[in-house]
Design an enzyme around this catalytic site. Structure first.
Site, PDB file in Angstrom:
ATOM      1  N   PRO A 106      38.198 -10.140  23.532  1.00 26.66           N
ATOM      2  CA  PRO A 106      38.541 -10.067  22.097  1.00 26.66           C
ATOM      3  C   PRO A 106      37.987 -11.250  21.302  1.00 26.66           C
ATOM      4  CG  PRO A 106      40.518 -10.493  23.434  1.00 26.66           C
ATOM      5  CD  PRO A 106      39.393 -10.247  24.390  1.00 26.66           C
ATOM      6  N   GLU A 133      44.799 -13.376  31.666  1.00 27.46           N
ATOM      7  CA  GLU A 133      44.479 -14.120  30.442  1.00 27.46           C
ATOM      8  C   GLU A 133      42.978 -14.220  30.192  1.00 27.46           C
ATOM      9  OE1 GLU A 133      46.760 -15.126  28.130  1.00 27.46           O
ATOM     10  OE2 GLU A 133      48.032 -13.937  29.467  1.00 27.46           O
ATOM     11  N   ARG A 171      24.459   7.486  24.348  1.00 29.07           N
ATOM     12  CA  ARG A 171      24.112   8.578  23.436  1.00 29.07           C
ATOM     13  C   ARG A 171      22.805   8.304  22.682  1.00 29.07           C
ATOM     14  NH1 ARG A 171      25.619   7.793  18.288  1.00 29.07           N
ATOM     15  NH2 ARG A 171      25.920   9.967  17.729  1.00 29.07           N
ATOM     16  N   ASP A 186      23.768   9.214  11.719  1.00 29.41           N
ATOM     17  CA  ASP A 186      25.013   8.588  12.166  1.00 29.41           C
ATOM     18  C   ASP A 186      25.499   7.583  11.142  1.00 29.41           C
ATOM     19  OD1 ASP A 186      25.082   9.846  14.590  1.00 29.41           O
ATOM     20  OD2 ASP A 186      24.223   8.169  15.728  1.00 29.41           O
TER      21      ASP A 186
HETATM   22  N1  ADE Z   1      39.491  -7.184  26.313  1.00 33.70           N
HETATM   23  C1  ADE Z   1      40.692  -7.233  25.751  1.00 33.70           C
HETATM   24  N2  ADE Z   1      40.646  -6.933  24.457  1.00 33.70           N
HETATM   25  C2  ADE Z   1      39.344  -6.675  24.171  1.00 33.70           C
HETATM   26  C3  ADE Z   1      38.645  -6.318  22.998  1.00 33.70           C
HETATM   27  N3  ADE Z   1      39.262  -6.166  21.831  1.00 33.70           N
HETATM   28  N4  ADE Z   1      37.326  -6.146  23.089  1.00 33.70           N
HETATM   29  C4  ADE Z   1      36.690  -6.327  24.251  1.00 33.70           C
HETATM   30  N5  ADE Z   1      37.299  -6.662  25.385  1.00 33.70           N
HETATM   31  C5  ADE Z   1      38.620  -6.839  25.361  1.00 33.70           C
END
Ligand code: ADE
Length: 264
Positions: A106, A133, A171, A186
């Site tokens: 994330p 984590e 794709r 797209d």
């Molecule tokens: N792992 C946990 N959350 C994630 C996200 N939002 N994007 C990519 N990998 C992740």
């Protein structure tokens, strides 16, 4: 054999498959959804290949330990760099030299269509899926892992993010979509969201298809669609709209932004 199948076999006979290597503690999650529909057919016909490495096989000690608590304290567990290095080295053996090494996180750069397109032109990707984590920082730095996020929310691991990335790339590979021109329409391909689509019946639930789409005038239809795409983008995604305005060589916004300054 259908026209689409012919083009798939022709493509797979000519070029090497796009290679995806996935490193995960949950190998049974793959191919998962990628074994279905377009991506599944393309996997079967050799347009792309999938190699899954079980990180646990590289764990240390009799219990194949893969994680430990964070130094400095804090919640959860961190995936050990020695274990991850062994898993990455093992997976790298079957991957081409220009493989992009990616850690789904994330914290990463947000995946967008431009990055998807770029990844589709590499020979392949190595996708490291974290759990708990996350990974020890040293393995991220030393293995040159590019961190990629699929959005501003936290998943319980990188596996679904890896599947999203692979699906978006596959794709685009030649031979996967029946009509290669479909990509040009797209959302995001030209920086705008896609225009609305209509099909049969002409009238449904008291609503008729816009007359212009039945006119047969392809020039006017293209203009109408472009205007709709602009409107939808302006209404829904100010970030994309501002970017699109700045990308225009001349004013294409009805004269409202001819100096190409952001709206507001
Ligand atoms: N792992 C946990 N959350 C994630 C996200 N939002 N994007 C990519 N990998 C992740």
């Amino acid at each position: 054999m259908t026209e689409q199948n012919q083009s798939i076999s022709a493509q797979s006979a000519q070029t090497k498959p796009w290679q995806a290597a996935v490193l995960t503690l949950f190998p049974d999650m793959f191919p998962g959804v990628l074994g279905q529909s377009l991506a599944g057919k393309a996997l079967q016909s050799g347009i792309w290949s999938l190699d899954v490495t079980d990180i646990r096989e590289h764990g240390v000690g009799v219990h194949h330990k893969v994680d430990d608590p964070p130094f400095g304290g804090g919640p959860g567990m961190v995936m050990r760099p020695d274990v991850m290095a062994a898993a990455i080295d093992s997976a790298a053996q079957t991957m081409p030299a220009d493989t992009r090494r990616i850690y789904l996180s994330p914290r990463g750069k947000q995946l967008d269509q431009a990055l998807v397109r770029e990844l589709s032109t590499a020979s392949g990707v190595m996708l490291v899926c974290g759990r708990y984590e996350g990974l020890d920082q040293r393995i991220i730095d030393q293995s040159g892992l590019m961190e990629i996020s699929i959005g501003d929310y936290v998943l319980s691991g990188g596996e679904m993010a890896a599947q999203v990335l692979i699906d978006a790339v596959v794709r685009l590979l030649p031979g996967v979509m029946g009509n290669p021109d479909a990509h040009h329409q797209d959302s995001f391909e030209d920086g705008l969201l896609e225009h609305p689509l209509y099909t049969h019946p002409r009238e449904w639930s008291g609503v008729t298809v816009p007359d212009i789409l039945l006119s047969g005038d392809h020039g006017r239809i293209a203009t109408w669609r472009h205007e709709q795409a602009k409107q939808i983008t302006r209404d829904r995604r100010d970030d994309l709209w501002q970017k699109w305005l700045l990308s225009q060589p001349s004013s294409d916004d009805g004269g409202k932004n001819s100096n190409k300054k952001p709206l507001k």
